[in-house]
Design an enzyme around this catalytic site. Structure first.
Site, PDB file in Angstrom:
ATOM      1  N   CYS A  62      -0.876   4.083  -6.467  1.00 35.75           N
ATOM      2  CA  CYS A  62      -1.838   3.420  -5.586  1.00 35.75           C
ATOM      3  C   CYS A  62      -2.138   2.062  -6.202  1.00 35.75           C
ATOM      4  CB  CYS A  62      -3.122   4.236  -5.462  1.00 35.75           C
ATOM      5  SG  CYS A  62      -4.447   3.397  -4.541  1.00 35.75           S
ATOM      6  N   CYS A  99       0.838  -1.206   0.000  1.00 37.84           N
ATOM      7  CA  CYS A  99       0.000   0.000   0.000  1.00 37.84           C
ATOM      8  C   CYS A  99       0.870   1.252   0.000  1.00 37.84           C
ATOM      9  CB  CYS A  99      -0.923  -0.012   1.218  1.00 37.84           C
ATOM     10  SG  CYS A  99      -1.886   1.491   1.427  1.00 37.84           S
TER      11      CYS A  99
END
Length: 223
Positions: free
Chosen positions: A144, A34
């Site tokens: 992302c 992440c």
């Protein structure tokens, strides 16, 4: 979800629960895939747990810094952009590279809610891309995990081929090489186990966009 709108305190709490769970499974390495957690809390937890940690931004930044470009763009969550870590890490290795960063707060939900091809979603994606293209970047990092799933729409409005970078490809290569370098790689047949923090059935459905879920031998709810 989405992590990109969580506070630092919330991210630290999530990370602590996740790392303690992994340590109970005797893992030898943890991948922070992440971008948000890598940018916001990695420095605060990197020495807290007795395990090898791979943060996506810090691991891949050196590779991005060596690309033959002078100006690179970054699309990411609001938390990642606010942290400024992409720019700091890239310029740590290449001070002359200009880094333009733009937050895309709606993009994660567009992917999660399977709205990629809806007119309103396409308009939101195009607006952010047009904003970025005003700066004339030579490459754009999709910072992302969800953003590469928007590549088809982004490429439709891009002004050049091969404009977008999926960090996961560089990241996976970095991890593989580092595991080999540190004698952590094994040649034995791997076993895949997937644990989720909530709603395993919902995860199975969402995972179909990136994984052949039928081949997973174990899918369980974390304690």
């Amino acid at each position: 979800m989405p992590y990109g709108e969580k506070t630092e305190a919330e991210l630290l709490e999530y990370a602590d629960n996740i790392f303690n769970f992994f340590l109970s499974k005797n893992v030898k390495a943890v991948v922070m895939a992440c971008n948000t957690t890598s940018s916001v809390i990695y420095d605060k937890i990197k020495d807290k747990y007795n395990v090898k940690i791979y943060p996506i931004i810090q691991s891949a930044a050196n590779i991005f810094a060596q690309l033959p470009v002078k100006k690179i763009g970054v699309f990411a969550t609001p938390a990642t952009i606010k942290s400024n870590v992409y720019k700091q890490e890239i310029q740590k290795h290449n001070p002359d590279m200009e880094v333009i960063q733009i937050a895309c707060p709606e993009w994660v939900r567009i992917v999660e809610e399977h709205r990629i091809n809806q007119p309103q979603s396409i308009l939101q994606i195009q607006e952010k891309l047009n904003e970025m293209l005003e700066y004339k970047p030579e490459k754009i990092i999709l910072g992302c995990t969800h953003y590469p799933y928007l590549s088809k729409v982004l490429n439709k409005f891009a002004q050049q081929n091969d404009l977008f970078i999926d960090p996961s490809e560089y990241f996976a290569e970095f991890i593989k090489n580092d595991l080999i370098k540190n004698n952590l790689a094994e040649n034995s047949q791997s076993i895949e186990e997937i644990y989720v923090s909530a709603s395993p059935e919902n995860f199975k459905e969402s995972a179909k966009m990136f994984y052949d879920i039928k081949t997973i031998p174990t899918l369980a709810l974390c304690d």
